[in-house]
Every structure is written in structure tokens, then in C-alpha cells.
Write a protein that holds these residues in place. Structure first.
Motif, mmCIF file in Angstrom:
data_model
loop_
_atom_site.group_PDB
_atom_site.id
_atom_site.type_symbol
_atom_site.label_atom_id
_atom_site.label_comp_id
_atom_site.label_asym_id
_atom_site.label_seq_id
_atom_site.Cartn_x
_atom_site.Cartn_y
_atom_site.Cartn_z
ATOM 1 N N MET A 1 0.777 -1.299 0.081
ATOM 2 C CA MET A 1 0.124 -0.043 0.113
ATOM 3 C C MET A 1 0.645 1.275 0.021
ATOM 4 S SD MET A 1 -3.027 -0.951 2.382
ATOM 5 C CE MET A 1 -2.039 -1.557 3.800
ATOM 6 N N ALA A 2 1.871 1.120 0.646
ATOM 7 C CA ALA A 2 2.727 2.467 0.813
ATOM 8 C C ALA A 2 3.432 3.019 -0.473
ATOM 9 C CB ALA A 2 3.579 2.388 1.942
ATOM 10 N N PHE A 3 3.357 2.083 -1.447
ATOM 11 C CA PHE A 3 4.230 2.533 -2.381
ATOM 12 C C PHE A 3 3.433 3.258 -3.386
ATOM 13 C CE2 PHE A 3 2.699 -1.832 -3.298
ATOM 14 C CZ PHE A 3 2.110 -1.729 -4.557
ATOM 15 N N ARG A 4 1.954 3.275 -2.999
ATOM 16 C CA ARG A 4 1.198 4.003 -3.963
ATOM 17 C C ARG A 4 1.029 5.744 -3.511
ATOM 18 N NH1 ARG A 4 -3.427 -0.662 -3.281
ATOM 19 N NH2 ARG A 4 -2.470 -2.098 -4.545
ATOM 20 N N ILE B 1 8.144 -0.817 -3.792
ATOM 21 C CA ILE B 1 7.659 -1.762 -4.908
ATOM 22 C C ILE B 1 8.226 -3.164 -4.776
ATOM 23 C CG2 ILE B 1 7.235 -2.242 -7.368
ATOM 24 C CD1 ILE B 1 6.636 0.537 -7.759
ATOM 25 N N VAL B 2 9.593 -3.254 -4.537
ATOM 26 C CA VAL B 2 10.518 -4.446 -4.546
ATOM 27 C C VAL B 2 10.138 -5.079 -3.339
ATOM 28 C CG1 VAL B 2 12.873 -5.304 -4.633
ATOM 29 C CG2 VAL B 2 12.136 -3.455 -6.060
ATOM 30 N N LEU B 3 10.145 -4.395 -2.141
ATOM 31 C CA LEU B 3 9.870 -4.970 -0.928
ATOM 32 C C LEU B 3 8.486 -5.660 -0.901
ATOM 33 C CD1 LEU B 3 11.205 -2.244 1.493
ATOM 34 C CD2 LEU B 3 12.215 -4.455 1.213
ATOM 35 N N TYR B 4 7.332 -4.976 -1.318
ATOM 36 C CA TYR B 4 5.957 -5.587 -1.425
ATOM 37 C C TYR B 4 6.138 -6.649 -2.406
ATOM 38 C CZ TYR B 4 3.491 -1.966 1.484
ATOM 39 O OH TYR B 4 3.198 -1.362 2.345
ATOM 40 N N ALA B 5 7.009 -6.792 -3.443
ATOM 41 C CA ALA B 5 6.834 -7.705 -4.322
ATOM 42 C C ALA B 5 7.413 -9.079 -3.590
ATOM 43 C CB ALA B 5 7.817 -7.452 -5.526
ATOM 44 N N LEU B 6 8.430 -8.815 -2.853
ATOM 45 C CA LEU B 6 9.243 -9.665 -2.068
ATOM 46 C C LEU B 6 8.094 -10.416 -1.169
ATOM 47 C CD1 LEU B 6 11.535 -11.438 -1.003
ATOM 48 C CD2 LEU B 6 12.223 -9.566 0.482
ATOM 49 N N LYS C 1 26.322 -13.888 -4.932
ATOM 50 C CA LYS C 1 25.209 -12.991 -5.137
ATOM 51 C C LYS C 1 23.870 -13.686 -5.551
ATOM 52 C CE LYS C 1 27.679 -9.266 -3.954
ATOM 53 N NZ LYS C 1 27.670 -8.665 -2.653
ATOM 54 N N PRO C 2 22.806 -13.003 -4.998
ATOM 55 C CA PRO C 2 21.495 -13.482 -5.273
ATOM 56 C C PRO C 2 21.253 -13.900 -6.967
ATOM 57 C CG PRO C 2 21.146 -11.040 -4.600
ATOM 58 C CD PRO C 2 22.905 -11.451 -4.571
ATOM 59 N N GLU C 3 20.545 -14.834 -7.217
ATOM 60 C CA GLU C 3 20.345 -15.074 -8.803
ATOM 61 C C GLU C 3 18.828 -14.657 -9.220
ATOM 62 O OE1 GLU C 3 19.934 -19.406 -8.562
ATOM 63 O OE2 GLU C 3 21.712 -19.566 -7.720
ATOM 64 N N HIS C 4 17.812 -14.326 -8.300
ATOM 65 C CA HIS C 4 16.535 -14.208 -8.883
ATOM 66 C C HIS C 4 16.626 -12.571 -9.083
ATOM 67 C CE1 HIS C 4 12.199 -13.382 -8.486
ATOM 68 N NE2 HIS C 4 12.081 -14.718 -8.383
ATOM 69 N N PRO C 5 15.865 -12.224 -10.026
ATOM 70 C CA PRO C 5 15.930 -10.685 -10.656
ATOM 71 C C PRO C 5 15.251 -9.842 -9.320
ATOM 72 C CG PRO C 5 14.993 -12.098 -12.370
ATOM 73 C CD PRO C 5 15.209 -13.054 -11.074
ATOM 74 N N LEU C 6 14.221 -10.097 -8.799
ATOM 75 C CA LEU C 6 13.843 -9.467 -7.494
ATOM 76 C C LEU C 6 14.874 -8.832 -6.543
ATOM 77 C CD1 LEU C 6 11.414 -7.999 -6.321
ATOM 78 C CD2 LEU C 6 10.714 -10.422 -5.226
#
Length: 268
Positions: free
Chosen positions: A1-4, A17-22, A59-64
């Protein structure tokens, strides 16, 4: 919600957006995996991805996670707070019931980490007490979400009401699961809603005046969950066993604008 929230910088919006996507990815693991063992294995994989954000190698592999990598340093996002998300969803898979409210609050604080401490770090703060406020934001937002979903969760055989609370109101767990709580259960629901409304007021009062402007995104989230509780009250608290109310996105936007211009001060 906060990213809006309408007046965030581009960088802040991207970080949220990235944090909410995670958070959504982790929720999907719990909700979509039909086998608990597979879900736990997937969470362990995500745990390694988070560890990779803070490692000199691997290092992480996932695009997110690759998108999150530069934001960790930019906004000083601690590994412990990201790890708390994993711990919360692991608890959801492995713990059938919460014994008391203290247990449930610990879970809610971890599960609400994105709306709480992580979002507040992105929004910015100048005094350490603001992080205490942020932790309580995450906790109460998650508790309201669980409250609004009692009926939906019961249909899936899930129950987040602590055992001690059920016993105090003489409400057998199986009646809630079967959505047949009776008057005692209605009394429990009304008490829980009143406590959540009071907790929102207490959380708002915790925010230091120095950071009230920076933290308007967090206040907008609190305004939204307060509006949800009011909708539940007006609709009749017993109806949460039949359907789940939400605050429409357009109203969330209006609440965000109102909070930006006038702040948020719970009444009553």
C-alpha cells in the motif's frame, strides 16, 4: 500500500515496490504450495537469496533480489529484518495455533515487517524512536489483516486467534473453524476490534514529531487499516465469517492524499 503514496521519490517508490513484491512472493509460497515440505524448501531457497544480498560472494540469482541489492545499502535495510519475513512465513507453515497474544504479536510484527520497519527506513527518519513506531505499525497492520480474514482463513482450516483468548470467551476452536461461533464469539470479535482500534491510536501517538512529515506513508497505511476496521464495524462484525471486506484502491488513494495534506489522527 505505501508504495502508492503520491509524493514519494522515484527511488523510494521503487524500493517499496520491490519490498512488497518480495512479500507477495513469500505469501505465494505459503498459499500456493500444496505440500508443506515443498513450501519450507522454497522458503529456505529464498533465505539463501536474502543472505546473498549481504555476502561478498554468492550474489542472489533472482531478478527481484538483484533489484533489491542496491537498495539494501541505499536505505540501510538490515538482514535481520528481511530474515524476519522468512521466519514469519515458516511459522505460518509449522505452527498450528498461537498459545497467547504475545506469541501472535511476535508473529505479526515479523509478518508485517515490510509495512513496518522496512518501509519506514525507506521513508526516512531522524530519531531512533521512529523505528519503535515502525515496528508497531507492521504489527497492527498484520493483526488487522488477520482479523479481517478470520472467516476466509477458517474456510481453509486456519485459525490465528490465540488459544488463551478462545478459552477466556468459552469459544471452542472447532466452532470457529465451522463458522458457528455464537454470541460468545461475537463478543470476542467486538472486543478484538475495539483493542485493534485502540492500538492504532497508541501507535500513532508513538511517532516522534520530528519524523511525522517523513512518515506520512506509514500514517497513510494506518489510516487505511483504521478505515477497514470501521467498515467491518458498520457492516456488522459477525459478517467477517461470511466474506472479507477490503478498502477499495480509490479510497486508499484518497486516504493517502488526505494524510499527506492533514496527517492522520484517529478519533473516538
Amino acid at each position: 500500500m505505501a508504495f502508492r503514496f503520491p509524493f514519494l521519490s522515484r527511488s523510494q517508490r521503487q524500493a517499496l515496490i520491490v519490498l512488497y513484491a518480495l512479500q507477495q512472493e513469500l505469501q505465494d509460497v505459503v498459499q500456493d504450495c500444496s505440500q508443506a515440505d515443498l513450501a519450507l524448501t522454497t522458503l529456505s531457497w529464498w533465505e539463501k537469496q536474502i543472505s546473498g544480498l549481504f555476502a561478498a560472494t554468492d550474489k542472489p540469482e533472482h531478478p527481484l533480489m538483484q533489484a533489491l541489492l542496491p537498495l539494501v545499502g541505499l536505505y540501510c535495510l538490515p538482514q535481520s529484518e528481511l530474515q524476519a519475513l522468512i521466519d514469519a512465513y515458516r511459522t505460518e507453515l509449522t505452527q498450528a495455533r498461537f498459545h497467547d497474544m504475545a506469541q501472535l504479536r511476535r508473529y505479526a510484527a515479523a509478518a508485517g515487517m515490510v509495512q513496518g520497519r522496512l518501509s519506514s527506513r525507506v521513508l526516512g527518519f531522524s530519531v531512533p524512536q521512529t523505528l519503535d513506531f515502525a515496528g508497531k505499525v507492521g504489527e497492527v497492520v498484520e493483526l488487522v489483516r488477520l482479523f479481517s480474514r478470520i472467516g476466509a482463513d477458517a474456510r481453509q482450516g486456519k485459525l490465528y486467534i490465540p488459544v488463551e483468548t478462545l478459552q477466556a470467551f468459552n469459544v471452542p476452536a472447532h466452532l470457529v473453524i465451522n463458522r458457528q461461533g455464537g454470541e460468545e464469539f461475537k463478543t470476542l470479535l467486538n472486543m478484538s476490534m475495539a483493542e485493534l482500534q485502540q492500538q492504532i491510536k497508541s501507535v500513532v501517538a508513538m511517532l516522534p514529531s520530528e519524523d511525522r512529515r517523513r512518515q506520512r506513508g506509514s500514517l497513510a497505511v494506518l489510516a487505511t487499516v483504521a478505515a477497514l476496521l470501521e467498515e467491518i464495524r458498520l457492516d456488522g462484525v459477525e459478517n467477517i465469517m461470511n466474506y472479507q471486506l477490503i478498502v477499495p484502491r480509490a479510497r486508499q488513494q484518497r486516504l493517502a492524499w488526505k494524510t499527506w495534506l492533514f496527517g492522520f489522527n484517529p478519533v473516538g
